[in-house]
Design a protein around this motif. Sequence first.
Motif, mmCIF file in Angstrom:
data_model
loop_
_atom_site.group_PDB
_atom_site.id
_atom_site.type_symbol
_atom_site.label_atom_id
_atom_site.label_comp_id
_atom_site.label_asym_id
_atom_site.label_seq_id
_atom_site.Cartn_x
_atom_site.Cartn_y
_atom_site.Cartn_z
ATOM 1 N N ALA A 204 11.205 20.702 23.693
ATOM 2 C CA ALA A 204 10.750 19.867 24.804
ATOM 3 C C ALA A 204 10.683 18.400 24.381
ATOM 4 C CB ALA A 204 9.384 20.346 25.290
ATOM 5 N N LEU A 205 10.124 18.151 23.185
ATOM 6 C CA LEU A 205 9.992 16.766 22.725
ATOM 7 C C LEU A 205 11.361 16.108 22.583
ATOM 8 C CD1 LEU A 205 7.176 17.116 20.054
ATOM 9 C CD2 LEU A 205 7.011 16.020 22.292
ATOM 10 N N ALA A 206 12.336 16.878 22.074
ATOM 11 C CA ALA A 206 13.663 16.312 21.851
ATOM 12 C C ALA A 206 14.367 15.995 23.166
ATOM 13 C CB ALA A 206 14.515 17.264 21.018
ATOM 14 N N LEU A 207 13.911 16.604 24.252
ATOM 15 C CA LEU A 207 14.484 16.265 25.556
ATOM 16 C C LEU A 207 13.825 15.029 26.150
ATOM 17 C CD1 LEU A 207 14.750 19.779 27.202
ATOM 18 C CD2 LEU A 207 16.640 18.306 26.563
ATOM 19 N N GLY A 208 12.894 14.460 25.402
ATOM 20 C CA GLY A 208 12.208 13.280 25.895
ATOM 21 C C GLY A 208 10.968 13.620 26.696
ATOM 22 N N ALA A 209 10.308 14.705 26.342
ATOM 23 C CA ALA A 209 9.067 15.058 27.026
ATOM 24 C C ALA A 209 7.913 14.281 26.415
ATOM 25 C CB ALA A 209 8.799 16.551 26.908
ATOM 26 N N THR A 210 6.991 13.822 27.248
ATOM 27 C CA THR A 210 5.737 13.292 26.724
ATOM 28 C C THR A 210 4.901 14.489 26.291
ATOM 29 O OG1 THR A 210 4.716 13.435 28.876
ATOM 30 C CG2 THR A 210 5.785 11.356 28.334
ATOM 31 N N VAL B 81 9.485 8.551 23.251
ATOM 32 C CA VAL B 81 9.881 9.437 24.341
ATOM 33 C C VAL B 81 11.169 8.925 24.984
ATOM 34 C CG1 VAL B 81 9.227 10.213 26.649
ATOM 35 C CG2 VAL B 81 7.587 10.334 24.778
ATOM 36 N N ARG B 84 14.220 9.508 22.778
ATOM 37 C CA ARG B 84 14.720 10.884 22.786
ATOM 38 C C ARG B 84 15.467 11.212 24.066
ATOM 39 N NH1 ARG B 84 8.972 12.502 20.785
ATOM 40 N NH2 ARG B 84 9.082 11.581 18.710
ATOM 41 N N ARG B 85 15.224 10.434 25.106
ATOM 42 C CA ARG B 85 16.002 10.669 26.327
ATOM 43 C C ARG B 85 17.415 10.110 26.178
ATOM 44 N NH1 ARG B 85 11.330 10.463 31.116
ATOM 45 N NH2 ARG B 85 10.054 11.986 30.030
ATOM 46 N N PHE B 97 14.052 27.677 26.379
ATOM 47 C CA PHE B 97 12.686 28.001 26.805
ATOM 48 C C PHE B 97 12.670 29.429 27.336
ATOM 49 C CE2 PHE B 97 12.774 23.332 27.454
ATOM 50 C CZ PHE B 97 11.841 23.018 26.487
ATOM 51 N N LEU B 112 12.496 16.242 33.636
ATOM 52 C CA LEU B 112 11.569 15.304 32.998
ATOM 53 C C LEU B 112 11.926 13.874 33.383
ATOM 54 C CD1 LEU B 112 11.390 16.627 29.339
ATOM 55 C CD2 LEU B 112 9.687 16.909 31.124
#
Lengths: 319, 259
Positions: A204-210, B81, B84-85, B97, B112
């Motif tokens: 999740a973090l690597a997808l740019g999640a806060t 953040v 990483r996007r 997931f 996201l």
Amino acid sequence: MTADTVTDPPGAPGALRRTSRQIGDVVFKGFSTGSGITILVLLAAVATFLVGMSIPALTADAADLPFGDFWAYVAPYAFGTVWAAALAMLFAVPLSVGIALFLTHYAPKRVRQIFGYIIDLLAAVPSVVFGLWGINVLAPLMRPLFVWLNQYLGWIPFFAGPVSGTGRTILTAAVVLAVMVLPIITAMCREVFTQTPRLHEEAALALGATRWEMIRQAVLPFGMPGIVSGCMLGLGRALGETMAVAMVLSPAAVINVHLLTSSNPNTIAANIALAFPEAYQLGVNQLIATGLVLFVITLAVNMTARWVVARRKEFSGAN
Amino acid sequence: MSKRIEIKDLDIYYGKFHAVSGVNMTIQPRSVTAFIGSSGCGKSTVLRSINRMHEVIDGAYSTGQVLLDGVDLYGPGVDPVRVRRQVGMVFQRPNPFPTMSIRENVLAGVRLNNSKVTRPQAEEIVEKSLQAANLWKEVKDRLDRPGSGLSGGQQQRLCIARAIAIAPDVVLMDEPCSALDPISTLAIEDLIHQLKEEYTVVIVTHNMQQAARVSDQTAFFNLKEQGKPGELIEVASTEKIFHNPDQKATEDYITGRFG
């Protein structure tokens, strides 16, 4: 080929011969199977007692029953039980999940430990103390809030008047219950949240999640079965809690959803505790039969929850 | 879409532990760069520093610069953040997931970034990303099934689809094939060849043949000596590293006399 399906030929070579190490296996297997059977026996014993004692009340003529027709008698208490527990869960669940998330994902390490102890300590407080706290501290504190709620939101049936003079209403009881189940649910949630695979969190973090998005995407879905289990444990306690409710609530045998008035539906468990000392003969049977109803309610709630979790099993990440 | 990465005087620390020291290199857009080297020499750490994922570990910090088309990812006010996007990542073990369907997995990052994707847009992104990850044909009839029901290789391609669904500038891969069988590995390697048409790809691998097969440029990392931080020993075209490296250590590692 397992060892116990094969008979050793006499004079099997020493290295292959059965040794005493297997005694451990046998003992352990016996012990764990025995434990499993014990719980079934205990449950059966309680259920037999409940059913056996209930039958006279359930089969008796309404005119003979000291508390009148059984179903009419139990209905308000069954409602009160579910209503109080539902309200308690409404307060406790979001708060518990919030605390567990704070402890596992936001709090610094030292705060985490101290906080954990405090939560566990809360679980060690006896319910009679919660009852006293409810009467002496919480009820007077809640009363101004009740008055305010009634004044401004009185048009909503929940907050209809007249406001109880003591503050000892179902809402106060529900808050006490919420405080009591809080540590149970929190402990369970904290446990599952710490077990979230790092892999999923990093995904999740690597997808740019806060951090909050990561919690929503990875932690909460993974922990859902655990959250539900925790809630079931908490709900079990809330449904069955006797002392605190019996002390805090000023009870009546009514069905209503008014949270602030002095006529509150009592719960089954509290009613048994209050009515039992003066009950005799069929009255005892009738009270125990209400206990059977509570048993069935709890069972139904638990089974529903299991079913809800099982329905999403494919997506649970257990594979 | 694809951006140039420049790493300047990069040092990375985990608390008091100095993990990597003095890395300088340039990675061209639309190319594949492989990081090779023995375990514990900091190649994964350097890879993770390109999207600031190493900071997930408490106490991690770095000095120096990582520039993405001239913009320092460690500049003041830069939000990891946001980094990483733009810089996607694929991990060693496939990590779709488990609570999401295949479709939702692909869309996870999209949701996201932009919660207001319309249904047709979402469908388009799902198809395009899965096509690009060479997975569309295999899963198009079961997009609503859980992603965890796929084989390891398919899961890894699903993770690649998820990473590229948000249209990053760079795709980082941390030993993406080490948990896969040879056939799945081949599928991923083919995919890497396609990905470089559009993205800057950086891959960490323990498999020297893989580095030789997929990359245009290879960087060799090593510990100067035990207990010292990892270093970039040599970076050059893959051709040169594998046939005519400048450093003795590189040659030893490539030929298997070491490590």
